[in-house]
Write a protein that holds these residues in place. Structure first.
Motif, short mmCIF file in Angstrom:
data_model
loop_
_atom_site.label_atom_id
_atom_site.label_comp_id
_atom_site.label_asym_id
_atom_site.label_seq_id
_atom_site.Cartn_x
_atom_site.Cartn_y
_atom_site.Cartn_z
N ILE A 178 0.84 -1.21 0.00
CA ILE A 178 0.00 0.00 0.00
C ILE A 178 0.87 1.25 0.00
CG2 ILE A 178 -1.75 1.31 1.28
CD1 ILE A 178 -2.84 -1.35 2.30
N ASP A 179 1.77 1.38 0.97
CA ASP A 179 2.58 2.59 1.09
C ASP A 179 3.45 2.82 -0.14
OD1 ASP A 179 1.48 2.88 3.56
OD2 ASP A 179 3.25 2.23 4.69
N GLY A 180 4.04 1.74 -0.66
CA GLY A 180 4.97 1.90 -1.76
C GLY A 180 4.31 2.02 -3.11
N MET A 181 3.22 1.29 -3.32
CA MET A 181 2.66 1.17 -4.67
C MET A 181 1.28 1.82 -4.83
SD MET A 181 5.14 -0.53 -6.00
CE MET A 181 4.51 -1.11 -7.57
N ASN A 182 0.51 1.93 -3.75
CA ASN A 182 -0.86 2.48 -3.83
C ASN A 182 -1.12 3.33 -2.60
OD1 ASN A 182 -2.01 0.81 -6.24
ND2 ASN A 182 -1.08 -0.70 -4.89
N THR A 183 -0.38 4.42 -2.50
CA THR A 183 -0.30 5.20 -1.27
C THR A 183 -1.65 5.78 -0.85
OG1 THR A 183 1.93 5.79 -1.95
CG2 THR A 183 0.97 7.05 -0.14
N LEU A 184 -1.91 5.67 0.45
CA LEU A 184 -3.11 6.25 1.06
C LEU A 184 -2.80 7.66 1.56
CD1 LEU A 184 -6.04 5.69 2.22
CD2 LEU A 184 -4.88 4.93 4.32
N VAL A 185 -3.70 8.60 1.30
CA VAL A 185 -3.50 9.97 1.78
C VAL A 185 -4.68 10.40 2.64
CG1 VAL A 185 -2.08 10.59 -0.21
CG2 VAL A 185 -4.53 11.06 -0.27
N ARG A 186 -4.45 11.39 3.45
CA ARG A 186 -5.48 11.87 4.38
C ARG A 186 -6.68 12.44 3.64
NH1 ARG A 186 -2.89 16.00 8.32
NH2 ARG A 186 -0.84 15.26 7.73
N GLY A 187 -7.85 11.99 4.03
CA GLY A 187 -9.08 12.48 3.41
C GLY A 187 -9.52 11.64 2.21
N GLN A 188 -8.77 10.58 1.91
CA GLN A 188 -9.09 9.73 0.76
C GLN A 188 -10.06 8.62 1.17
OE1 GLN A 188 -5.61 7.86 -0.95
NE2 GLN A 188 -6.68 7.14 -2.76
N LYS A 189 -10.77 8.05 0.19
CA LYS A 189 -11.56 6.84 0.40
C LYS A 189 -10.98 5.77 -0.53
CE LYS A 189 -15.07 9.41 -2.21
NZ LYS A 189 -14.33 10.68 -2.16
N LEU A 190 -10.34 4.77 0.07
CA LEU A 190 -9.61 3.75 -0.68
C LEU A 190 -10.09 2.37 -0.23
CD1 LEU A 190 -7.30 3.35 -2.77
CD2 LEU A 190 -5.75 3.14 -0.82
N PRO A 191 -10.98 1.74 -0.99
CA PRO A 191 -11.55 0.46 -0.55
C PRO A 191 -10.60 -0.72 -0.78
CG PRO A 191 -12.46 1.06 -2.69
CD PRO A 191 -11.57 2.20 -2.26
N ILE A 192 -10.83 -1.80 -0.04
CA ILE A 192 -10.14 -3.06 -0.25
C ILE A 192 -11.15 -4.02 -0.88
CG2 ILE A 192 -9.05 -5.05 0.85
CD1 ILE A 192 -7.99 -3.13 3.00
N PHE A 193 -10.84 -4.49 -2.10
CA PHE A 193 -11.68 -5.46 -2.79
C PHE A 193 -11.12 -6.85 -2.49
CE2 PHE A 193 -13.41 -2.69 -6.54
CZ PHE A 193 -13.93 -1.80 -5.61
N SER A 194 -11.90 -7.65 -1.80
CA SER A 194 -11.45 -8.97 -1.39
C SER A 194 -12.43 -10.03 -1.89
CB SER A 194 -11.32 -9.01 0.13
OG SER A 194 -10.77 -10.24 0.57
N GLY A 195 -12.26 -11.25 -1.41
CA GLY A 195 -13.15 -12.35 -1.76
C GLY A 195 -13.39 -13.21 -0.54
N SER A 196 -14.40 -14.04 -0.63
CA SER A 196 -14.74 -14.90 0.50
C SER A 196 -13.56 -15.80 0.85
CB SER A 196 -15.96 -15.75 0.14
OG SER A 196 -16.29 -16.62 1.21
N GLY A 197 -13.18 -15.83 2.13
CA GLY A 197 -12.09 -16.68 2.58
C GLY A 197 -10.73 -16.03 2.53
N LEU A 198 -10.61 -14.86 1.93
CA LEU A 198 -9.32 -14.18 1.89
C LEU A 198 -9.10 -13.39 3.19
CD1 LEU A 198 -9.16 -12.90 -1.82
CD2 LEU A 198 -8.07 -14.90 -0.79
N PRO A 199 -7.84 -13.15 3.56
CA PRO A 199 -7.54 -12.56 4.88
C PRO A 199 -7.68 -11.04 4.93
CG PRO A 199 -5.51 -13.10 3.76
CD PRO A 199 -6.61 -13.57 2.85
N HIS A 200 -8.82 -10.50 4.47
CA HIS A 200 -9.00 -9.04 4.52
C HIS A 200 -9.12 -8.54 5.95
CE1 HIS A 200 -12.81 -11.14 3.54
NE2 HIS A 200 -13.27 -10.44 4.56
N ASN A 201 -9.65 -9.38 6.86
CA ASN A 201 -9.76 -8.95 8.25
C ASN A 201 -8.39 -8.75 8.88
OD1 ASN A 201 -12.55 -9.05 8.14
ND2 ASN A 201 -12.69 -11.12 8.95
#
Length: 471
Positions: free
Chosen positions: A133-156
């Motif tokens: 995330i930090d290196g390739m898809n950086t998050l900035v303050r005030g942004q909305k950046l969702p995580i697209f996952s699938g059933s059984g994947l370790p998104h939690n």
């Protein structure tokens, strides 16, 4: 406040009652059953003579003899800085055994849209400690950046890692006041096992001290899932714009939220849209996601990371499809990487942060950040293409140059993306790993990096070691 005993119909989570005066949309309702229970609900539709009410706790035990009271106000969230460290249920009631909440004020959970003229452009770096995330898809303050996952994947696990590790390094280094960081965690429709894992992790790592947790479990009423994210965001807005916190809001799982929308739409006998979801789902999701942002003149900010599981891993499904339209990119989790044991299994190629370019570079991260990211992306993409070719012609048929890119793709996954869920990497550590990997490629192939940066950071010893190994 008028009381009625005029219930005409009960359908799923909805109760229909006759009234003799106008009732406001979204007005809060109390329904008292014959056994003395008081259930809360909200006016979903109001027309002349009849209203439909969605009941947060479910309609079990309600019959036509129940009393209906209209309170004349919309649902409000009691907010105070003392909410930090507390655990609440999906309706905002404490479930941690602590004292009752003594609010500084009560705020409407629908919130107020941020005036576009007053919005500040998001461009301050948030360090999650996750290299992908930090290196390739950086998050900035005030942004909305969702995580697209699938059933059984370790998104939690990834969500908990971000909640533990997220910081604003720029202000920490400067020692500025008003830079407190808080996490609002809103869980919708999760299992009791998942809830226990979340709470154990929050308590074990001490992250709960700077967090407010809202828990709506799978066996809680679906209607409550419509309220949970709004309560979480109302709390976030208060902490950000009144108490000057930088707030990270993590909402999981938005798929459960949308399923609740579909269930209520079916109970209201609405004409369905794509795959049975309501036609207004885009508008409803936008009302939530657009509550992220910064306001001119305010120190705090609200940043959102919604998490959704794509049904059937289908990124064209209405939920990820509409979410992608509203938000500023997405982090894609990959089933193949997960099966290889990569933690976290983030596939950087389809991932995107549209605001990354404004949140990196001199004064925010390092001046080589953008060039390193672009070069690694290009090299990894070429390595991925070569993997397909290897399946056809075999590795022996590739040139020496192609083999180096193939090795880069393998090492990128094993050393850069792979880090485990307990490793917290600074942006400097992330970029140093990037240079280690890029130094395995010939200098002539680094065509996306400024020559001065190559001279400063390229590791000649790495390149020579690779050549010796090849011989």
């Amino acid at each position: 406040m008028k009381e009625y005993q005029t219930i005409t119909e009960i359908s799923g989570p909805l109760v229909f009652a006759e009234v003799d005066e106008p009732v406001g949309y979204d007005e809060i309702v109390e329904i008292e059953t014959e056994d003395g229970r008081t259930l809360r609900g909200q006016v979903l539709e109001s027309s002349e003579g009849i209203v439909s009410i969605q009941v947060f706790e479910g309609t079990g035990g309600i019959d036509r003899n129940a009393s209906v009271r209209f309170l004349g106000e919309t649902m409000k969230m009691p907010v105070t800085e003392d909410l930090l460290g507390r655990v609440l249920d999906g309706s905002g009631n404490p479930i941690d055994g602590g004292p009752e909440i003594v609010p500084d004020e009560r705020r409407d959970i629908v919130g107020e849209a941020i005036n576009p003229y007053s919005r500040e452009y998001p461009e301050e770096f948030i360090q999650t400690g996750v290299s992908a995330i930090d290196g390739m898809n950086t998050l900035v303050r005030g942004q909305k950046l969702p995580i697209f996952s699938g059933s059984g994947l370790p998104h939690n696990e990834l969500a908990l890692q971000i909640a533990r590790q997220a910081t604003v390094p720029e202000e920490e280094e400067a020692g500025e006041e008003g830079s407190e960081f808080a996490v609002i965690f809103g869980a919708m429709g999760i299992t009791a096992e998942e809830a226990n894992e979340f709470m154990d992790d929050f308590e074990r790592t001490g992250a709960l001290e700077r967090s407010v947790v809202f828990m709506n479990l799978a066996d809680d009423p679906a209607v409550e899932r419509q309220v949970t994210p709004r309560l979480a965001l109302t709390t976030a807005e208060y902490l950000a714009f009144e108490q000057d916190y930088h707030v990270l809001v993590i909402l999981t799982d938005m798929t459960n939220y949308c399923e609740a929308l579909r269930e209520i739409g079916a109970a209201r006998e609405e004409v369905p849209g794509r795959r049975g979801y309501p036609g207004y789902m885009y508008t409803d999701l936008a009302q939530l996601y657009e509550r992220a942002g910064r306001i001119e003149g305010k120190e705090g900010s609200v940043t959102q990371i919604p998490i959704l599981t794509m049904p059937g891993d289908d990124d064209t499904h209405p939920i990820p499809d509409l979410t992608g339209y509203i938000t500023e990119g997405q982090i894609m989790m990959d089933r193949d990487l997960n099966s290889q044991g990569i933690e976290p299994p983030v596939n950087v190629l389809p991932s995107l942060s549209r605001l990354m370019d404004d949140g990196i570079g001199e004064g925010l991260t390092r001046e080589d950040h953008g060039d390193v990211s672009d070069q690694m992306y290009a090299a990894y993409a070429e390595g991925e293409d070569l993997r397909d070719l290897v399946n056809i012609v075999g590795r022996e048929a590739l040139s020496e140059r192609d083999n180096k890119f193939l090795d880069f793709a393998d090492r990128f996954e094993e050393e850069f993306v792979q880090q485990g869920y307990d490793t917290n990497r600074s942006i400097d550590e992330t970029l140093d790993i990037g240079w280690d990997l890029l130094s395995n490629l010939p200098k002539t192939e680094l065509n996306r990096i400024d020559e001065e940066l190559i001279e400063e950071h390229y590791r000649e010893e790495k390149s020579e070691a690779v050549e010796v190994e090849a011989e």
